[in-house]
Enzyme design. Structure first.
Site, PDB file in Angstrom:
ATOM      1  N   ASP A  87       8.483   6.786   0.749  1.00 18.84           N
ATOM      2  CA  ASP A  87       8.535   7.601  -0.477  1.00 18.84           C
ATOM      3  C   ASP A  87       9.958   7.811  -0.985  1.00 18.84           C
ATOM      4  OD1 ASP A  87       5.855   7.734  -0.010  1.00 18.84           O
ATOM      5  OD2 ASP A  87       5.735   9.898   0.214  1.00 18.84           O
ATOM      6  N   ARG A 132      -0.492  -0.380  -3.926  1.00 16.56           N
ATOM      7  CA  ARG A 132      -1.825   0.173  -3.691  1.00 16.56           C
ATOM      8  C   ARG A 132      -1.958   1.404  -4.573  1.00 16.56           C
ATOM      9  NH1 ARG A 132      -1.946   3.161   2.260  1.00 16.56           N
ATOM     10  NH2 ARG A 132       0.031   4.306   2.087  1.00 16.56           N
ATOM     11  N   THR A 184       5.827  16.578   1.349  1.00 15.85           N
ATOM     12  CA  THR A 184       6.546  15.489   0.674  1.00 15.85           C
ATOM     13  C   THR A 184       7.448  15.955  -0.461  1.00 15.85           C
ATOM     14  OG1 THR A 184       4.736  13.962   1.174  1.00 15.85           O
ATOM     15  CG2 THR A 184       6.250  13.318  -0.589  1.00 15.85           C
ATOM     16  N   TRP A 197      -2.430   5.004  -5.665  1.00 17.10           N
ATOM     17  CA  TRP A 197      -2.462   6.403  -5.244  1.00 17.10           C
ATOM     18  C   TRP A 197      -3.554   7.150  -6.002  1.00 17.10           C
ATOM     19  CZ3 TRP A 197       1.869  10.524  -6.327  1.00 17.10           C
ATOM     20  CH2 TRP A 197       1.619  11.665  -5.540  1.00 17.10           C
ATOM     21  N   ASP A 231       5.129   2.824   0.315  1.00 19.15           N
ATOM     22  CA  ASP A 231       4.945   3.507  -0.979  1.00 19.15           C
ATOM     23  C   ASP A 231       6.265   4.036  -1.513  1.00 19.15           C
ATOM     24  OD1 ASP A 231       2.238   3.100  -0.438  1.00 19.15           O
ATOM     25  OD2 ASP A 231       1.952   5.112   0.357  1.00 19.15           O
ATOM     26  N   GLN A 284       7.284  11.476   5.287  1.00 22.44           N
ATOM     27  CA  GLN A 284       7.769  11.180   3.943  1.00 22.44           C
ATOM     28  C   GLN A 284       9.120  11.845   3.711  1.00 22.44           C
ATOM     29  OE1 GLN A 284       4.836  12.405   4.824  1.00 22.44           O
ATOM     30  NE2 GLN A 284       3.144  11.563   3.611  1.00 22.44           N
TER      31      GLN A 284
END
Length: 317
Positions: free
Chosen positions: A154, A233, A102, A235, A177, A131
């Site tokens: 991401d 959410r 990532t 991480w 996310d 990602q």
């Protein structure tokens, strides 16, 4: 005596001219050759280290396919595009490309402090194979004004604990996310666009950091076929995210928040809302471990308090 004085004067003039030559107030980047540089990274690398004055890098319209790093020794720089929609920095790395992972997929990585971005697009247009970060930040006191951040999973990574970021009048899109990391970040008057049923934020705020992600007067929108989106959410267990006076579209799920399949997170996360509007703003079915701020609590979310970490910082346009 007179000759010596003249010689000293000449040396002084030459010294001043040399200093002025080294001090670049504005650097122009243009693909057509009308600026000093044709690509952005060259312009960044021409900036002197640890400057105590501000340099503007002005980027003319164009699509710049680059992978840009603004190193830690660069500070006090404004990077300004000619037009937010027509000045585009793009790349297409993703996490599953050559085992990249990532955190190496960024299109733009900002390590320096006191950097302002204005009127441009930063994009990662990789296929949805993993990602793919558009913006990766590590510096402190970073400002983003009227910028667009395009990507999928991401999109924006706020990557360093204890750093402060201010996004105003920006557009941020993604799938999963797509705003994530440990930094303290204030988003004001931004449009947050979900491209898939998934999660908007994934904060990893540390236990000792009071403010994580704060969204004020933002608008949450989505693609027409998107109907099930969570506000966030965690991480990490102490994730802190607040939505205040925002317009939440009908794509936001009634429960609002997700525990990342770990009930223990419900004991530590700091998820809150205040006076939001729109079809997705109803609090009747919100998870019980999130919070609705009262007026007194909401008053604590000022720029001065959010950004007071190691020292005061009052960002402005």
């Amino acid at each position: 005596m007179f000759a010596k004085a003249v010689k000293i004067l000449i040396l002084f003039v030459l010294f001043c001219a040399n200093v002025k030559a080294q001090k670049q107030d504005t650097i122009v980047v243009a693909q057509d050759g009308s600026g000093k540089y044709r690509n952005i990274q060259e312009a960044v690398e021409s900036v002197r280290a640890f400057m105590d004055y501000t340099v503007t890098i002005y980027i003319k319209n164009g699509v710049y396919k680059e992978k840009i790093v603004i190193p830690s020794w660069i500070k006090n720089v404004e990077i300004i595009g000619e037009d937010a929609f027509k000045t585009v920095i793009t790349n297409n790395d993703h996490a599953n490309m050559n085992k990249m992972g990532t955190f190496r997929t960024y299109t733009v990585k900002v390590e320096g402090n006191n950097i302002t971005f204005r009127n441009l697009t930063i994009e990662n247009n990789a296929e949805q194979l993993g990602q793919a970060v558009a913006l990766h930040t590590e510096g402190d006191r970073l400002i983003f004004i009227n910028c667009r951040f395009l990507g999928n999973q991401d999109t924006v990574y706020t990557g360093t604990e204890g750093t402060r970021l201010w996004f105003t009048d920006c557009y941020i899109e993604g799938t999963t996310d797509f705003i994530f990391g440990p930094s303290t970040a204030l988003f004001e008057h931004c449009t947050i666009y979900s491209k898939r049923d998934s999660y908007i934020t994934a904060a990893s705020t540390s236990k000792d950091t009071k403010y994580g992600y704060v969204f004020k007067n933002c608008k949450l929108t989505a693609a027409l076929d998107v109907t099930k989106v969570y506000l966030g959410r965690p991480w990490r267990p102490y994730a802190a995210t607040v939505f205040m006076n925002c317009e939440l579209g009908k794509h936001i799920l009634p429960v609002g928040w997700h525990n990342w399949k770990n009930p223990e997170n419900e004991k530590t996360v700091r998820y809150a809302e205040y006076m939001n509007t729109g079809e997705g703003a109803s609090t009747k079915e919100r998870v019980k471990w999130s919070k609705q701020l009262n007026k007194k609590e909401a008053a604590e979310y000022t720029v001065e308090k959010i950004f007071k970490i190691n020292n005061n910082w009052y960002p402005h346009k």
